[in-house]
Design a protein around this motif. Structure first.
Motif, PDB file in Angstrom:
ATOM      1  N   UNK A 199     -28.131 -41.100  -1.284  1.00 28.16           N
ATOM      2  CA  UNK A 199     -27.241 -41.139  -0.131  1.00 28.16           C
ATOM      3  C   UNK A 199     -25.811 -41.310  -0.629  1.00 28.16           C
ATOM      4  N   UNK A 200     -24.957 -40.475  -0.143  1.00 30.66           N
ATOM      5  CA  UNK A 200     -23.553 -40.529  -0.543  1.00 30.66           C
ATOM      6  C   UNK A 200     -22.822 -41.519   0.356  1.00 30.66           C
ATOM      7  N   UNK A 201     -21.974 -42.285  -0.256  1.00 35.02           N
ATOM      8  CA  UNK A 201     -21.144 -43.198   0.514  1.00 35.02           C
ATOM      9  C   UNK A 201     -19.695 -42.774   0.358  1.00 35.02           C
ATOM     10  N   UNK A 202     -18.933 -43.052   1.344  1.00 32.36           N
ATOM     11  CA  UNK A 202     -17.526 -42.691   1.317  1.00 32.36           C
ATOM     12  C   UNK A 202     -16.750 -43.744   0.528  1.00 32.36           C
ATOM     13  N   UNK A 203     -15.982 -43.300  -0.437  1.00 34.88           N
ATOM     14  CA  UNK A 203     -15.147 -44.200  -1.219  1.00 34.88           C
ATOM     15  C   UNK A 203     -13.700 -43.792  -1.024  1.00 34.88           C
ATOM     16  N   UNK A 204     -12.905 -44.711  -0.514  1.00 37.86           N
ATOM     17  CA  UNK A 204     -11.485 -44.447  -0.315  1.00 37.86           C
ATOM     18  C   UNK A 204     -10.710 -44.986  -1.510  1.00 37.86           C
ATOM     19  N   UNK A 205      -9.843 -44.154  -2.044  1.00 39.79           N
ATOM     20  CA  UNK A 205      -8.953 -44.575  -3.120  1.00 39.79           C
ATOM     21  C   UNK A 205      -7.542 -44.595  -2.558  1.00 39.79           C
ATOM     22  N   UNK A 206      -6.937 -45.756  -2.618  1.00 42.65           N
ATOM     23  CA  UNK A 206      -5.596 -45.919  -2.058  1.00 42.65           C
ATOM     24  C   UNK A 206      -4.620 -46.143  -3.214  1.00 42.65           C
ATOM     25  N   UNK A 207      -3.590 -45.331  -3.255  1.00 44.48           N
ATOM     26  CA  UNK A 207      -2.563 -45.500  -4.270  1.00 44.48           C
ATOM     27  C   UNK A 207      -1.216 -45.664  -3.597  1.00 44.48           C
ATOM     28  N   UNK A 208      -0.327 -46.286  -4.289  1.00 42.26           N
ATOM     29  CA  UNK A 208       1.014 -46.486  -3.757  1.00 42.26           C
ATOM     30  C   UNK A 208       2.006 -45.809  -4.692  1.00 42.26           C
TER      31      UNK A 208
END
Length: 64
Positions: free
Chosen positions: A22-31
């Motif tokens: 099962x794929x999970x959503x991974x958010x990558x946040x950069x500034x």
């Protein structure tokens, strides 16, 4: 009878080998920086940035 057992074992092994993924959503946040910091090294004289004069060792913040 042996064929039936062999088929059942094969089916059980195939079912046991099934792995659910099962794929999970991974958010990558950069500034992204909005300013750059520049440390000046000037051998005599000055540097002019955006109409302002700066001397040796001055830290200048410049919009990115």
């Amino acid at each position: 009878m042996k064929k039936t057992i062999a088929v059942l074992i094969t089916v059980l092994l195939c079912l046991g080998a099934v792995v659910s993924v099962s794929a999970t959503s991974t958010d990558i946040i950069t500034e992204v920086p909005t300013w750059l910091s520049i440390d000046l090294t000037v051998s005599g004289g000055k540097v002019q940035v955006n109409g302002t004069d700066y001397g040796n060792g001055t830290v200048v913040m410049i919009p990115y």
